[in-house]
Design a protein around this motif. Structure first.
Motif, PDB file in Angstrom:
ATOM      1  N   PRO A 153      -2.424  15.791   1.099  1.00 39.45           N
ATOM      2  CA  PRO A 153      -1.975  15.102  -0.045  1.00 39.45           C
ATOM      3  C   PRO A 153      -1.801  13.597   0.360  1.00 39.45           C
ATOM      4  CG  PRO A 153      -0.299  16.609   0.734  1.00 39.45           C
ATOM      5  CD  PRO A 153      -1.725  16.930   1.398  1.00 39.45           C
ATOM      6  N   LEU A 154      -2.357  12.880  -0.656  1.00 35.26           N
ATOM      7  CA  LEU A 154      -1.974  11.505  -0.475  1.00 35.26           C
ATOM      8  C   LEU A 154      -0.716  11.021  -0.329  1.00 35.26           C
ATOM      9  CD1 LEU A 154      -4.718  10.106  -2.835  1.00 35.26           C
ATOM     10  CD2 LEU A 154      -5.060  10.322  -0.612  1.00 35.26           C
ATOM     11  N   GLU A 156       0.491   8.428  -1.417  1.00 30.58           N
ATOM     12  CA  GLU A 156       0.967   7.792  -2.820  1.00 30.58           C
ATOM     13  C   GLU A 156      -0.112   8.232  -3.684  1.00 30.58           C
ATOM     14  OE1 GLU A 156       1.437   3.595  -4.903  1.00 30.58           O
ATOM     15  OE2 GLU A 156       1.080   3.459  -2.795  1.00 30.58           O
ATOM     16  N   PRO A 157      -0.024   9.188  -4.475  1.00 36.16           N
ATOM     17  CA  PRO A 157      -1.135   9.719  -5.342  1.00 36.16           C
ATOM     18  C   PRO A 157      -1.832   8.826  -6.289  1.00 36.16           C
ATOM     19  CG  PRO A 157       0.935  11.258  -5.335  1.00 36.16           C
ATOM     20  CD  PRO A 157       1.310   9.917  -4.904  1.00 36.16           C
ATOM     21  N   LEU A 158      -2.890   8.981  -6.632  1.00 42.35           N
ATOM     22  CA  LEU A 158      -3.672   8.303  -7.752  1.00 42.35           C
ATOM     23  C   LEU A 158      -3.076   8.518  -9.093  1.00 42.35           C
ATOM     24  CD1 LEU A 158      -7.402   8.591  -6.453  1.00 42.35           C
ATOM     25  CD2 LEU A 158      -5.622   6.646  -5.872  1.00 42.35           C
ATOM     26  N   THR A 159      -3.037   7.448 -10.085  1.00 41.15           N
ATOM     27  CA  THR A 159      -2.507   7.827 -11.284  1.00 41.15           C
ATOM     28  C   THR A 159      -3.613   8.287 -12.123  1.00 41.15           C
ATOM     29  OG1 THR A 159      -3.357   5.751 -12.264  1.00 41.15           O
ATOM     30  CG2 THR A 159      -1.045   5.779 -11.125  1.00 41.15           C
ATOM     31  N   LEU A 163      -7.788   7.887 -11.251  1.00 37.91           N
ATOM     32  CA  LEU A 163      -8.433   8.839 -11.048  1.00 37.91           C
ATOM     33  C   LEU A 163      -9.845   8.943 -11.912  1.00 37.91           C
ATOM     34  CD1 LEU A 163      -6.226  12.063 -10.596  1.00 37.91           C
ATOM     35  CD2 LEU A 163      -8.109  11.140  -8.896  1.00 37.91           C
ATOM     36  N   LYS A 199      -4.924   3.164  -1.648  1.00 39.26           N
ATOM     37  CA  LYS A 199      -4.022   4.595  -1.485  1.00 39.26           C
ATOM     38  C   LYS A 199      -4.814   5.309  -0.758  1.00 39.26           C
ATOM     39  CE  LYS A 199      -1.667   4.002  -5.866  1.00 39.26           C
ATOM     40  NZ  LYS A 199      -1.393   4.667  -7.252  1.00 39.26           N
ATOM     41  N   THR A 215     -13.776  15.568  -2.189  1.00 36.53           N
ATOM     42  CA  THR A 215     -12.714  16.584  -2.158  1.00 36.53           C
ATOM     43  C   THR A 215     -12.739  17.408  -3.459  1.00 36.53           C
ATOM     44  OG1 THR A 215     -12.026  14.460  -3.426  1.00 36.53           O
ATOM     45  CG2 THR A 215     -11.081  14.805  -1.137  1.00 36.53           C
TER      46      THR A 215
END
Length: 220
Positions: A153-154, A156-159, A163, A199, A215
């Motif tokens: 998992p990142l 800081e996830p992408l919004t 995406l 990110k 991914t």
């Protein structure tokens, strides 16, 4: 700052067309226009342009070898080389990038893509023709019949909007096309893309696209 460009192509009509497109940009200047690879190398070494826009199939010395001499491994103070060719062959793409090119375009590209690629190349940023990017990077897509590999998992996830931009980049869309499809400004697209790159800890849109295909964020 003015971006100084050298154009090398064995067809005078192509050199003129590229020269006209780039010459209309307020931040660009064509400093040389030559018809063979040997002249391209000589003029590039003498003038030190910000970007060398090279064809592949040229007399005396082809563009791939010229790229190696100007930007390849071991070259002192390498130049930024951008390939523009009619020949859409994986072998050419790989060799060009191995020889130090920072971009690869097809000659049927839009004027906007040419300008965007020259600006990217002037900073050493990679930009590959969208059609080529999609074809090459789609080979990284997970096999649908196989169990998907776990992905870390990142931090800081992408919004959701980031995406959306990443998926469109991975499918070969330019910033202008993404802006039109998402009904936002080009500046907004650039902001989302910059945030995604930060990110993902990647340097450019090609690496963003590679992450998306690898991914499974984007599918065939």
């Amino acid at each position: 700052m003015t971006i100084r460009v050298l154009i090398a192509d064995d067809q005078e009509m192509i050199r003129s067309a590229f020269g006209m497109i780039l010459g209309t940009q307020p931040d660009m200047e064509v400093v040389a226009s030559v018809g063979d690879g040997e002249s391209a190398v000589a003029q590039a070494r003498r003038l030190r342009p910000d970007v060398c826009l090279l064809d592949i199939r040229m007399p005396a010395l082809d563009g791939l070898e010229a790229t190696r001499l100007l930007a390849g491994p071991g070259v002192d103070a390498p130049l930024n080389v951008l390939i523009a060719t009619t020949f859409d062959l994986d072998e050419y793409v790989y060799r060009a990038l191995q020889n130090g090119a920072c971009g690869f375009l097809l000659k049927d590209m839009s004027p906007a893509l040419l300008v965007e690629a020259v600006r990217a190349a002037s900073t050493g940023t990679s930009l590959i023709s969208p059609a080529i990017t999609v074809r090459l990077l789609s080979k990284l897509a997970p096999n649908r019949q196989a169990e998907p590999a776990p992905h870390r998992p990142l931090p800081e996830p992408l919004t959701d909007r980031e995406l959306d931009v990443v998926r469109l980049v991975a499918n070969g869309n330019t910033n202008e096309e993404i802006a039109a499809k998402l009904y936002v400004s080009v500046a907004t697209v650039k902001t989302h893309l910059a945030n995604a790159q930060r990110k993902l800890s990647v340097r450019n849109r090609v690496e963003v696209a590679a992450w998306a295909w690898r991914t499974g964020v984007v599918n065939r």
